[in-house]
Write a protein that holds these residues in place. Structure first.
Motif: not given
Lengths: 217, 268
Positions: B108, B110-115, B156-158, B165, B172
């Motif tokens: 899934h 698992n990127l960091f959505p706030h970065l 952003y990831p979203s 992603q 990453r």
């Protein structure tokens, strides 16, 4: 309507407002930090610590703030512990709101999917770093709205300190009332001052929400 | 060729030695032994619940294991074996240091959505290794270029598709310059039309000699990209060998029926 009377007594009100702000800052700081401790206890790996956290939350949120202030201010001296009215009020509000804010933090952290922590650990982060760098920034963004609510409740709750004669805004308004027969003008003015302080804090939080939006992936 | 001088075979990078694990009464890994040499690409295949993902997650100790030992470059993973035979969990610091050398890509993403994308790549090298942002940024941008997403670095990831992603997630993991890359069903959550772009990236990494362990259900891909394939079922390693041996001349009955069902499903 006699607002001239209010203007003449503006210094008294301003001093009261300053004391209200001082109480609020003390309680906000205490509760924001204490909330972290409470959340840490509640989410601990160790069952006894979780119990301590849960017990603290239940005691703090199931007793009135007024009673808590009285326990600290009138009760503790019989045990030989003396503190000023100001300290008692700040401490009582810090303790009670630590319980509420701790639950807010916990809700935020538990809403972050465990996969986020796993991804951070898989990159070589220690658990503490994963919490600081990955989990908390996401959790705090999500809880800004309830945190704002709680901050405003704290500001308004400072008026309870008037019952132990802390010279804050509500106490000042009672003094004014004794000097005059202008209850409407007095309390309307005081309400507006509370509104201004609360709205200021709410505005800062709105700004924070705008600056740190919640993003999901 | 001389029989007297054996060819120099370097010690394998990953040694999985009789590893066993239980969830309560259920034995999910039973005496699994495997080795992966540097530069190898090992694919783990098998039916759902066969333990292949669990095994992969043991390699960077996201899962604990109770029996046997995994070593990476001679260093034991997660636990140390004391002289008296007892086992002790290593410290968080030791475990983190090992994980920093092992990249992982998840089903899934698992990127960091706030970065943003670039921060997702730079956060671990800067925080974990204390590297300066400048060189890490250079490396990260080169990797984004490589996975074809340099233009998305401030997104952003979203704002990205699933395939994008997942390519960011691969970049990453690589920004940490791991000596081993673990890929856990990295295309299983993707829409079919996005699978190809992710598999292409992995194929190019294999061509570069990056050591990988891949859990996958993409048989054609496993056959093409792997240097060796291991088939697992019910927590056991049933058969392993070259892709040709596994796909064309499977010995074990369990593997044969698995291949038959797979071929029937894909009308190969």
């Amino acid at each position: 309507m006699d607002f001239g009377f209010i203007l003449n007594n503006a210094p008294l009100l301003m001093e009261g407002a300053a004391m209200t702000v001082a109480l609020a800052i003390g309680a906000l700081l205490g509760a924001t930090i204490g909330g972290g401790v409470v959340a840490g206890l509640r989410m601990s790996r160790h069952a006894p610590l979780r119990c301590v956290g849960a017990g603290f939350v239940e005691i703090m949120r199931n007793t009135p703030i007024l009673v808590q202030i009285f326990v600290l201010y009138f009760g503790l001296p019989t045990l030989g512990v003396h503190m000023s009215a100001f300290t008692s009020a700040v401490l009582a509000m810090s303790l009670q709101n630590s319980a509420y804010i701790g639950e807010i933090y916990r809700a935020g952290l538990e809403s972050i999917h465990p996969r986020q922590r796993e991804a951070a650990l898989a990159l070589g982060m220690m658990p503490g770093m994963a919490l600081r760098v990955i989990l908390l920034p996401q959790a705090l963004r999500r809880v800004l709205p309830p945190l704002g609510n709680q901050f405003i409740i704290i500001i308004k709750d400072t008026s309870v300190a008037s019952t132990i004669a802390v010279a804050e805004l509500t106490q000042a308004s009672k003094l004014l009332l004794d000097r005059s027969a202008a209850p409407y003008e007095t309390f309307a003015t005081v309400a507006l001052i509370y509104l201004a302080i609360s709205a200021g804090v709410a505005g800062v939080l709105k700004l924070a929400e705008w600056r740190y939006p919640v993003r999901v992936s | 060729m001389s029989d007297l001088i054996p060819p120099a075979t370097p010690a394998p990078l990953v040694v999985i030695d009789r590893v066993g694990k239980s969830f309560g009464p259920v034995e999910v890994l039973k005496e699994v032994s495997l080795t992966v040499a540097a530069g190898d690409v090992l694919s783990l295949i098998g039916p759902s619940g066969s333990g292949k993902t669990t095994l992969l997650r043991c390699v960077n100790y996201l899962e604990t294991y109770e029996r046997g030992l995994i070593t990476i470059a001679g260093e034991s993973v997660g636990i140390e074996q004391l002289p008296d035979g007892r086992r002790r969990r290593k410290s968080d610091r030791q475990i983190a240091a090992l994980r920093a050398q092992v990249g992982m890509v998840f089903q899934h993403y698992n990127l960091f959505p706030h970065l943003d994308v670039l921060e997702n790549l730079t956060v671990a090298p800067c925080r974990v290794h204390g590297e300066a942002l400048g060189p890490v940024r250079e490396r990260a941008l080169a990797l984004l270029e490589r996975v074809g997403l340099a233009d998305k670095r401030h997104r952003y990831p979203s704002e990205l598709s699933g395939g994008q992603q997942q390519r960011v997630a691969i970049a990453r993991a690589l920004t940490m310059q791991p000596r081993l890359l673990l890929l856990d069903e990295v295309t299983s959550a993707l829409d079919p039309e996005l699978v190809g772009e992710v598999l292409d990236v992995i194929t190019s990494l294999a061509a570069d000699g990056i050591t990988m362990m891949i859990v996958t259900h993409e048989m054609a891909f496993a056959r093409e990209v792997s240097t060796s394939v291991a088939f697992m079922a019910e927590g056991r390693l049933i058969e392993n060998g070259t892709p040709e041996a596994i796909f064309e001349a499977p010995h074990h009955e369990r593997l044969r029926s698995f291949m038959q069902r797979y071929r029937a499903g894909n009308r190969l």
